[in-house]
Design a protein around this motif. Structure first.
Motif, mmCIF file in Angstrom:
data_model
loop_
_atom_site.group_PDB
_atom_site.id
_atom_site.type_symbol
_atom_site.label_atom_id
_atom_site.label_comp_id
_atom_site.label_asym_id
_atom_site.label_seq_id
_atom_site.Cartn_x
_atom_site.Cartn_y
_atom_site.Cartn_z
ATOM 1 N N ASN A 1 0.842 -1.470 -0.227
ATOM 2 C CA ASN A 1 -0.395 0.395 -0.392
ATOM 3 C C ASN A 1 0.707 1.956 -0.246
ATOM 4 O OD1 ASN A 1 -2.065 -0.935 0.548
ATOM 5 N ND2 ASN A 1 -3.091 0.610 1.334
ATOM 6 N N CYS B 1 2.225 3.997 1.205
ATOM 7 C CA CYS B 1 1.337 5.223 2.321
ATOM 8 C C CYS B 1 1.282 6.784 2.581
ATOM 9 C CB CYS B 1 3.051 4.810 3.406
ATOM 10 S SG CYS B 1 3.296 2.945 3.842
ATOM 11 N N CYS C 1 -2.244 7.103 1.638
ATOM 12 C CA CYS C 1 -2.956 6.568 2.354
ATOM 13 C C CYS C 1 -3.377 6.932 3.302
ATOM 14 C CB CYS C 1 -2.089 5.284 3.500
ATOM 15 S SG CYS C 1 -2.319 4.846 4.701
#
Lengths: 223, 223
Positions: free
Chosen positions: B117, B119, B122
């Motif tokens: 994912n 960051c 996010c």
DNA sequence: TTCATATATTGACTGTTAGTCATTTTATTT
DNA sequence: AAATAAAATGACTAACAGTCAATATATGAA
């Protein structure tokens, strides 16, 4: 009897049109934030029609991942040269992967998604299996590593398959890191290029045959 | 004035209870197939209460990932020995990661999710940044590689940070591969242990100082 | 051309679920 | 015991993936 063939072609075309539309939408807003209605609108079709061609949103996304892997695979193929030896070709593939990431950021994201998903329990297990059987980017690592083992540039104490899979996995890991953990790079003042450079250094040293560089010396020592 | 402190403790406790419940549900059915109602039921709370402690389903999952990374970090810490030199300690960390994967399959999946994912974009960018600043598994690679550079067991031509991040990323990649691409292993008849073995071989050769093994010979050659 | 049949498309509808918030319950203070 | 504050509830809403009866379009036969 050209009609059914034409229809077949048209169906395939439509499928691709839908994937094209989905790419635009998904790449723009991300998978989770995109809706099937948006994809339908982009494709100039109704939502219902999407479901005649794909059984779920996930399946459309899966096809994008397949596209990404095929593009990568073709770049791998082109990066190999008859004139180069095994280890050189193997490192060229690595460079091709870096080029791919720089050229196709969104496709790379799709690959990251693919690589982090468990194929054994995924909705498309069969398609995955088929893909791994026939052709996928990994085979070029296998091929060049076999070449290198044959021409003596790559260590022969590890089976080509294991070596290829390890290098492939490591490379995926490094490019995933650069792509998703820019924060760490920034905080530590490390450049993405440094990591890539380092990656190549490690792989090179890690897979080259013992002979390379220290060959004659080694022979003396082993007596 | 112990009440507000007690309340604080109780709140923290409740938060943890909810994460505990979420782990049970998420690990059982997977993140996407789990509902907040199920988590609420497992926690013996109403759904509304969950949202007093976490602002979203994703936040609960994020906390599970933090737990996973902390467990890994502690295993890294324990695996380092005063008696070992830099490269040995660095490889011990790698082994600890393998142990972690075998012991905590579900936490490893959480880490795979985390590592794939981005960051920077996010929902919890700030928390990520803080985590990377203070303490995270990576620091043990930095620490042991620094040790190795100092004691001469690890090559000194690459900055410790870059080397550490590369090795960390490669290791993540390999363990992710083993965990999510068992199909490839099966199809090619390669054992997970072979890949791990290969990974260690490559890293070892890739990061050890030139001196190691071929030191005297090298010196002669470089004259 | 005209009708019958097959194929493709539609979009209103359903079920599920993340997240909300007015109301109720419980704890603390006066 | 009453007043106030804090915590918990669950019915509700909005969003969205996926469905399916109805409609439109294309093909083939007479």
């Amino acid at each position: 009897m050209g009609i059914s063939e034409r229809k077949e072609r048209e169906k395939e075309q439509r499928r691709n049109d839908i994937i094209d539309a989905a790419e635009i939408v998904f790449f723009e807003k991300g998978l989770t934030n995109s809706t099937m209605d948006e994809v339908a609108e982009e494709a100039e079709l109704s939502k219902g029609t999407l479901y005649l061609y794909f059984k779920s949103k996930e399946e459309i996304h899966f096809e994008i991942k397949v596209r990404a892997l095929n593009i990568l695979k073709n770049m791998f193929r082109k990066s190999i040269s008859e004139k180069k030896n095994g280890i050189e070709n193997c490192l060229e593939i690595g460079k091709a992967y870096v080029d791919f990431v720089n050229k196709y950021r969104n496709y790379h994201k799709a690959i990251i998604y693919f690589e982090s998903n468990d194929c054994s329990i995924c909705e498309f297990r069969d398609k995955c299996e088929e893909f791994f059987k026939e052709d996928n980017p990994l085979i070029f690592f296998v091929q060049t590593i076999n070449q290198g083992i044959a021409d003596g540039t790559i260590r022969s104490d590890i089976p080509a398959n294991a070596l290829a899979q390890t290098v492939w996995a490591q490379t995926n890991g490094v490019l995933q890191f650069i792509s998703t953990k820019q924060i760490i790079l920034e905080l530590s003042g490390v450049k993405a290029e440094d990591i890539i450079q380092c990656q190549f250094e490690i792989i090179k040293k890690g897979i080259e045959s013992e002979g390379k560089g220290a060959q004659t010396q080694r022979k003396q020592k082993n007596k």
